[in-house]
Design a protein around this motif. Structure first.
Motif, short mmCIF file in Angstrom:
data_model
loop_
_atom_site.label_atom_id
_atom_site.label_comp_id
_atom_site.label_asym_id
_atom_site.label_seq_id
_atom_site.Cartn_x
_atom_site.Cartn_y
_atom_site.Cartn_z
N ALA A 207 33.03 -23.85 -31.42
CA ALA A 207 32.93 -22.39 -31.42
C ALA A 207 34.08 -21.75 -32.18
O ALA A 207 33.90 -20.73 -32.88
N ASP A 208 35.28 -22.37 -32.08
CA ASP A 208 36.42 -21.78 -32.78
C ASP A 208 36.25 -21.88 -34.30
O ASP A 208 36.70 -21.01 -35.05
N LEU A 209 35.57 -22.93 -34.78
CA LEU A 209 35.32 -23.05 -36.22
C LEU A 209 34.36 -21.96 -36.67
O LEU A 209 34.57 -21.34 -37.73
N VAL A 210 33.33 -21.70 -35.89
CA VAL A 210 32.38 -20.63 -36.24
C VAL A 210 33.10 -19.30 -36.30
O VAL A 210 32.88 -18.49 -37.22
N GLU A 211 33.99 -19.04 -35.35
CA GLU A 211 34.75 -17.78 -35.33
C GLU A 211 35.66 -17.67 -36.54
O GLU A 211 35.78 -16.61 -37.16
N ARG A 212 36.30 -18.78 -36.92
CA ARG A 212 37.17 -18.77 -38.09
C ARG A 212 36.38 -18.50 -39.37
O ARG A 212 36.82 -17.76 -40.24
N VAL A 213 35.21 -19.11 -39.48
CA VAL A 213 34.37 -18.90 -40.66
C VAL A 213 33.88 -17.47 -40.73
O VAL A 213 33.75 -16.89 -41.82
N GLU A 214 33.63 -16.87 -39.57
CA GLU A 214 33.19 -15.47 -39.54
C GLU A 214 34.28 -14.54 -40.06
O GLU A 214 34.00 -13.54 -40.72
N ARG A 215 35.54 -14.90 -39.79
CA ARG A 215 36.66 -14.08 -40.25
C ARG A 215 37.05 -14.38 -41.69
O ARG A 215 37.51 -13.49 -42.41
N ASP A 216 36.88 -15.64 -42.09
CA ASP A 216 37.34 -16.07 -43.41
C ASP A 216 36.35 -17.06 -43.99
O ASP A 216 36.18 -18.16 -43.46
#
Length: 259
Positions: A207-216
């Motif tokens: 989930a943290d990777l998905v959140e990071r991709v959403e931001r950057d």
């Protein structure tokens, strides 16, 4: 990063139109970091230019290729035709897979991956292939117990995973004397994450990777590079099968920059 003892096999997006310019561009961009190229077959269930024809194009540009062939779209005669075509083009390496679910129509149902391996192994006994070197064939493996018949392959592609630990646990559980390549994919967007989760039930995307991709939008590229480095440093695999999707330019630059 392109160590002589750690191969980087880059997957090419095959064309869905009779135009090879995009293929040539991908090959040219990735060539400085790629050991070889994997050419998918009827990618994600859509009709594409033959993987054998694209593999021949890779060779014409000075690269090494592995042509993917799926059992879903073939009967035995069609597969024998493909082997003859490959021999005529000098294509010798293959990855045999079941194939993605077609977007239109049904699979032929006649061939299996196991039958394709048997056909490729016995092709050398036919007068049509006399004097030619044997084909090298590989199989794809989920991160679970490997069936005995898959152990007869010349190389194995482990399923794409976003977890280095999961890949290492699987590798420790499987004794193989052939090259084994870990699957690494660039996560390009949250939408892609949802699509993968829906189409590949046993894939886990942090989930943290998905959140990071959403931001950057570059976060997926960074994560894939880190994953490749960890897998290389582990010494557990002979290389990786990289699926860069539309981020192949960014991946090539980043990998070159890391040496």
């Amino acid at each position: 990063m392109n160590s002589p003892n750690f191969d980087l096999i880059c997957e090419i997006e095959p064309p869905t139109r009779p135009d090879l310019r995009h293929v040539r561009h991908q090959i040219g961009v990735l060539a400085p970091v790629a050991h070889s190229f994997l050419i998918p077959d009827n990618h994600i269930g859509r009709a594409t230019v033959s993987s054998i024809a694209v593999a021949h194009e890779v060779a014409a540009m000075g690269g090494r290729s592995i042509a993917c062939l799926n059992s879903r779209d073939r009967n035995r005669l069609g597969f024998q035709r493909d082997m003859l075509t490959a021999a005529a083009y000098g294509v010798r390496e293959f990855l045999f897979v079941y194939g993605d679910k077609p977007t239109v129509g049904d699979r032929s149902g006649e061939l299996t991956v196991r039958a394709m391996i048997d056909e490729a192994r016995t092709a050398g006994e036919s007068p049509a292939f006399a004097g030619l070197p044997p084909f090298r064939v590989g199989v794809a493996a989920g991160l679970r117990r490997l069936p005995n018949w898959k152990r007869t392959a010349d190389f194995v592609f482990a399923q794409v995973s976003f977890s280095v630990d999961a890949l290492l646990r699987w590798r420790e559980s499987v004794a193989l004397d052939v090259p084994v390549y870990a699957g690494v994919m660039v996560l390009a967007s949250p939408t892609m994450a949802r699509t993968l989760a829906a189409s590949i039930p046993d894939i886990e995307i942090p989930a943290d990777l998905v959140e990071r991709v959403e931001r950057d939008r570059q976060a997926g590229v960074d994560a894939a590079c880190e994953q490749i480095e960890r897998l290389r440093d582990s010494g557990a695999f002979d290389g990786v099968h990289l699926v860069p999707v539309a981020r192949y330019r960014e991946m090539a630059l980043r990998l070159e920059g890391r040496g």
